[in-house]
Design a protein around this motif. Structure first.
Motif, PDB file in Angstrom:
ATOM      1  N   LEU A  70       0.825  -1.212   0.000  1.00 37.19           N
ATOM      2  CA  LEU A  70       0.000   0.000   0.000  1.00 37.19           C
ATOM      3  C   LEU A  70       0.858   1.260   0.000  1.00 37.19           C
ATOM      4  O   LEU A  70       0.603   2.206  -0.756  1.00 37.19           O
ATOM      5  CB  LEU A  70      -0.934  -0.005   1.218  1.00 37.19           C
ATOM      6  N   VAL A  71       1.886   1.265   0.848  1.00 37.24           N
ATOM      7  CA  VAL A  71       2.746   2.445   0.937  1.00 37.24           C
ATOM      8  C   VAL A  71       3.546   2.638  -0.353  1.00 37.24           C
ATOM      9  O   VAL A  71       3.768   3.764  -0.808  1.00 37.24           O
ATOM     10  CB  VAL A  71       3.684   2.342   2.159  1.00 37.24           C
ATOM     11  N   THR A  72       3.969   1.532  -0.966  1.00 40.23           N
ATOM     12  CA  THR A  72       4.735   1.636  -2.212  1.00 40.23           C
ATOM     13  C   THR A  72       3.878   2.214  -3.338  1.00 40.23           C
ATOM     14  O   THR A  72       4.326   3.105  -4.079  1.00 40.23           O
ATOM     15  CB  THR A  72       5.288   0.264  -2.617  1.00 40.23           C
ATOM     16  N   VAL A  73       2.654   1.736  -3.470  1.00 45.51           N
ATOM     17  CA  VAL A  73       1.755   2.275  -4.500  1.00 45.51           C
ATOM     18  C   VAL A  73       1.519   3.757  -4.265  1.00 45.51           C
ATOM     19  O   VAL A  73       1.625   4.578  -5.186  1.00 45.51           O
ATOM     20  CB  VAL A  73       0.420   1.501  -4.514  1.00 45.51           C
ATOM     21  N   TRP A 153      -7.723   3.572   2.910  1.00 52.16           N
ATOM     22  CA  TRP A 153      -6.571   3.806   2.026  1.00 52.16           C
ATOM     23  C   TRP A 153      -7.034   3.930   0.578  1.00 52.16           C
ATOM     24  O   TRP A 153      -6.573   4.813  -0.147  1.00 52.16           O
ATOM     25  CB  TRP A 153      -5.573   2.650   2.171  1.00 52.16           C
ATOM     26  N   VAL A 154      -7.932   3.057   0.140  1.00 56.36           N
ATOM     27  CA  VAL A 154      -8.437   3.096  -1.238  1.00 56.36           C
ATOM     28  C   VAL A 154      -9.154   4.420  -1.506  1.00 56.36           C
ATOM     29  O   VAL A 154      -8.945   5.072  -2.543  1.00 56.36           O
ATOM     30  CB  VAL A 154      -9.381   1.913  -1.515  1.00 56.36           C
ATOM     31  N   ILE A 155      -9.996   4.838  -0.563  1.00 53.21           N
ATOM     32  CA  ILE A 155     -10.709   6.118  -0.719  1.00 53.21           C
ATOM     33  C   ILE A 155      -9.716   7.270  -0.787  1.00 53.21           C
ATOM     34  O   ILE A 155      -9.813   8.148  -1.639  1.00 53.21           O
ATOM     35  CB  ILE A 155     -11.704   6.314   0.432  1.00 53.21           C
ATOM     36  N   GLY A 156      -8.740   7.262   0.115  1.00 51.40           N
ATOM     37  CA  GLY A 156      -7.761   8.332   0.141  1.00 51.40           C
ATOM     38  C   GLY A 156      -6.935   8.410  -1.127  1.00 51.40           C
ATOM     39  O   GLY A 156      -6.750   9.484  -1.701  1.00 51.40           O
ATOM     40  N   LEU A 157      -6.429   7.255  -1.575  1.00 50.00           N
ATOM     41  CA  LEU A 157      -5.631   7.246  -2.800  1.00 50.00           C
ATOM     42  C   LEU A 157      -6.466   7.702  -3.989  1.00 50.00           C
ATOM     43  O   LEU A 157      -5.969   8.427  -4.866  1.00 50.00           O
ATOM     44  CB  LEU A 157      -5.072   5.853  -3.056  1.00 50.00           C
ATOM     45  N   SER A 158      -7.732   7.314  -4.031  1.00 49.39           N
ATOM     46  CA  SER A 158      -8.606   7.714  -5.138  1.00 49.39           C
ATOM     47  C   SER A 158      -8.784   9.225  -5.162  1.00 49.39           C
ATOM     48  O   SER A 158      -8.723   9.846  -6.230  1.00 49.39           O
ATOM     49  CB  SER A 158      -9.970   7.021  -5.001  1.00 49.39           C
ATOM     50  N   PHE A 159      -9.006   9.820  -3.990  1.00 48.45           N
ATOM     51  CA  PHE A 159      -9.144  11.276  -3.935  1.00 48.45           C
ATOM     52  C   PHE A 159      -7.861  11.958  -4.399  1.00 48.45           C
ATOM     53  O   PHE A 159      -7.902  12.928  -5.169  1.00 48.45           O
ATOM     54  CB  PHE A 159      -9.503  11.728  -2.517  1.00 48.45           C
ATOM     55  N   GLU A 160      -6.718  11.469  -3.933  1.00 51.18           N
ATOM     56  CA  GLU A 160      -5.444  12.060  -4.336  1.00 51.18           C
ATOM     57  C   GLU A 160      -5.221  11.945  -5.837  1.00 51.18           C
ATOM     58  O   GLU A 160      -4.933  12.936  -6.521  1.00 51.18           O
ATOM     59  CB  GLU A 160      -4.291  11.361  -3.616  1.00 51.18           C
ATOM     60  N   TRP A 201      -3.346   7.969   5.379  1.00 55.79           N
ATOM     61  CA  TRP A 201      -2.577   7.696   6.602  1.00 55.79           C
ATOM     62  C   TRP A 201      -3.445   7.277   7.775  1.00 55.79           C
ATOM     63  O   TRP A 201      -2.989   6.531   8.649  1.00 55.79           O
ATOM     64  CB  TRP A 201      -1.673   8.883   6.927  1.00 55.79           C
ATOM     65  N   TRP A 202      -4.709   7.693   7.783  1.00 57.76           N
ATOM     66  CA  TRP A 202      -5.621   7.125   8.771  1.00 57.76           C
ATOM     67  C   TRP A 202      -5.890   5.651   8.450  1.00 57.76           C
ATOM     68  O   TRP A 202      -6.035   4.820   9.349  1.00 57.76           O
ATOM     69  CB  TRP A 202      -6.928   7.925   8.821  1.00 57.76           C
ATOM     70  N   ILE A 223      -0.964  14.029  13.534  1.00 54.88           N
ATOM     71  CA  ILE A 223       0.015  15.065  13.183  1.00 54.88           C
ATOM     72  C   ILE A 223       0.052  15.284  11.676  1.00 54.88           C
ATOM     73  O   ILE A 223       0.133  16.422  11.192  1.00 54.88           O
ATOM     74  CB  ILE A 223       1.419  14.671  13.700  1.00 54.88           C
ATOM     75  N   MET A 224      -0.024  14.199  10.911  1.00 55.22           N
ATOM     76  CA  MET A 224      -0.047  14.312   9.454  1.00 55.22           C
ATOM     77  C   MET A 224      -1.236  15.160   9.016  1.00 55.22           C
ATOM     78  O   MET A 224      -1.104  16.061   8.165  1.00 55.22           O
ATOM     79  CB  MET A 224      -0.121  12.923   8.825  1.00 55.22           C
ATOM     80  N   THR A 225      -2.405  14.901   9.592  1.00 53.85           N
ATOM     81  CA  THR A 225      -3.601  15.658   9.239  1.00 53.85           C
ATOM     82  C   THR A 225      -3.442  17.123   9.628  1.00 53.85           C
ATOM     83  O   THR A 225      -3.832  18.019   8.867  1.00 53.85           O
ATOM     84  CB  THR A 225      -4.830  15.054   9.933  1.00 53.85           C
ATOM     85  N   TYR A 226      -2.865  17.368  10.798  1.00 55.17           N
ATOM     86  CA  TYR A 226      -2.641  18.753  11.240  1.00 55.17           C
ATOM     87  C   TYR A 226      -1.774  19.505  10.241  1.00 55.17           C
ATOM     88  O   TYR A 226      -2.086  20.647   9.856  1.00 55.17           O
ATOM     89  CB  TYR A 226      -1.990  18.772  12.617  1.00 55.17           C
TER      90      TYR A 226
END
Length: 269
Positions: A70-73, A153-160, A201-202, A223-226
């Motif tokens: 996941l992190v590599t993708v 993660w899938v939702i987040g990557l899709s938005f990005e 990251w969540w 912290i990442m979100t902040y």
């Protein structure tokens, strides 16, 4: 080797890898005269940490290599995107302003304000990956938590990825010069890429939290979100964009961060 001795080996290795990556990135930035190249190595640093955790950890193998995948993708996609975005461009105004506030672009200031800070952030945000690598298998309700994390993660990557693609296509059309991007995902949130990054990251944290004590690393996605919302991401971009024609109106009808249906363009409705 005990669990925590193994963790310290992983985290020490992560620190060394991140220091090497940041040193190389600084050398490249110093040579080409712009330090926004650090954004290109942001994703690569996390890939390096995830690889070290997967190889050195003796925790649940399926979770270690799931996180590595996941992190590599995520990391390689972001690296390629930032490389294309910065190619042939000048310095990022955020870094120019940051260095001006810090008293100039002396080597010591650049290293401390940009590269050490970036490396430390990579190490801290990646703690869920490091801790997860030494923990046992996910069982029971933890399995549900793990798959919720994968879904996040899938939702987040899709938005990005979709948000970046939509913006790139919008900017490539000469007819849109000077206009504010307010289509697609950008009609639902003014920062779909930052929202997606936070959600990724969540999701990673939820995967780590699927087995105790992975949950204690919750400060990492927080912290990442902040940073994405208030420190170096959306807030700084809003400051530079707010002077553009049409952007204040865009702000009024479009959610700042969390996606929601856009308000009507007609203020009378």
């Amino acid at each position: 080797m005990s669990t925590w001795s193994e963790f310290f080996l992983i985290t020490a290795t992560a620190l060394v890898l991140l220091a090497v990556i940041q040193a190389i990135t600084f050398a490249v930035g110093h040579r080409i005269g712009r330090y926004n190249v650090v954004d290109v190595s942001w994703g690569l640093g996390f890939v390096a940490v995830a690889a070290a955790a997967a190889v050195l950890g003796s925790g649940d193998a399926s979770r270690r290599f799931l996180l590595l995948a996941l992190v590599t993708v995520w990391g390689l996609r972001l690296t390629w995107h930032m490389y294309r975005k910065s190619l042939g461009k000048g310095e990022d105004p955020r870094y120019t302003e940051m260095l001006e506030r810090a008293g100039g672009n002396a080597v010591g200031t650049v290293v401390r304000k940009i590269f050490v800070t970036q490396g430390a952030a990579q190490w801290f945000v990646s703690l869920p990956i490091q801790v997860s690598a030494v923990l046992g298998p996910t069982r029971g309700v933890g399995t549900v938590v793990l798959w919720v994390g994968v879904a996040a993660w899938v939702i987040g990557l899709s938005f990005e990825a979709i948000g970046d693609l939509q913006l790139r296509r919008f900017k490539s059309d000469p007819a849109n010069r000077g206009r504010v991007m307010d289509r697609g995902l950008w009609a639902w949130t003014r920062h779909p890429n930052y929202f997606g990054d936070a959600t990724v990251w969540w999701g990673v944290w939820l995967i780590a939290a699927s087995v105790w004590p992975g949950v204690v690393t919750v400060a990492s996605p927080a912290i990442m979100t902040y940073f994405l919302v208030y420190a170096t991401g959306a807030r700084l971009l809003e400051q530079s964009m707010s002077e553009r024609p049409g952007y204040p109106e865009y702000q009024q009808r479009t959610s700042y961060f969390v996606p929601r249906p856009p308000r009507s363009r007609d203020p009378g409705r």
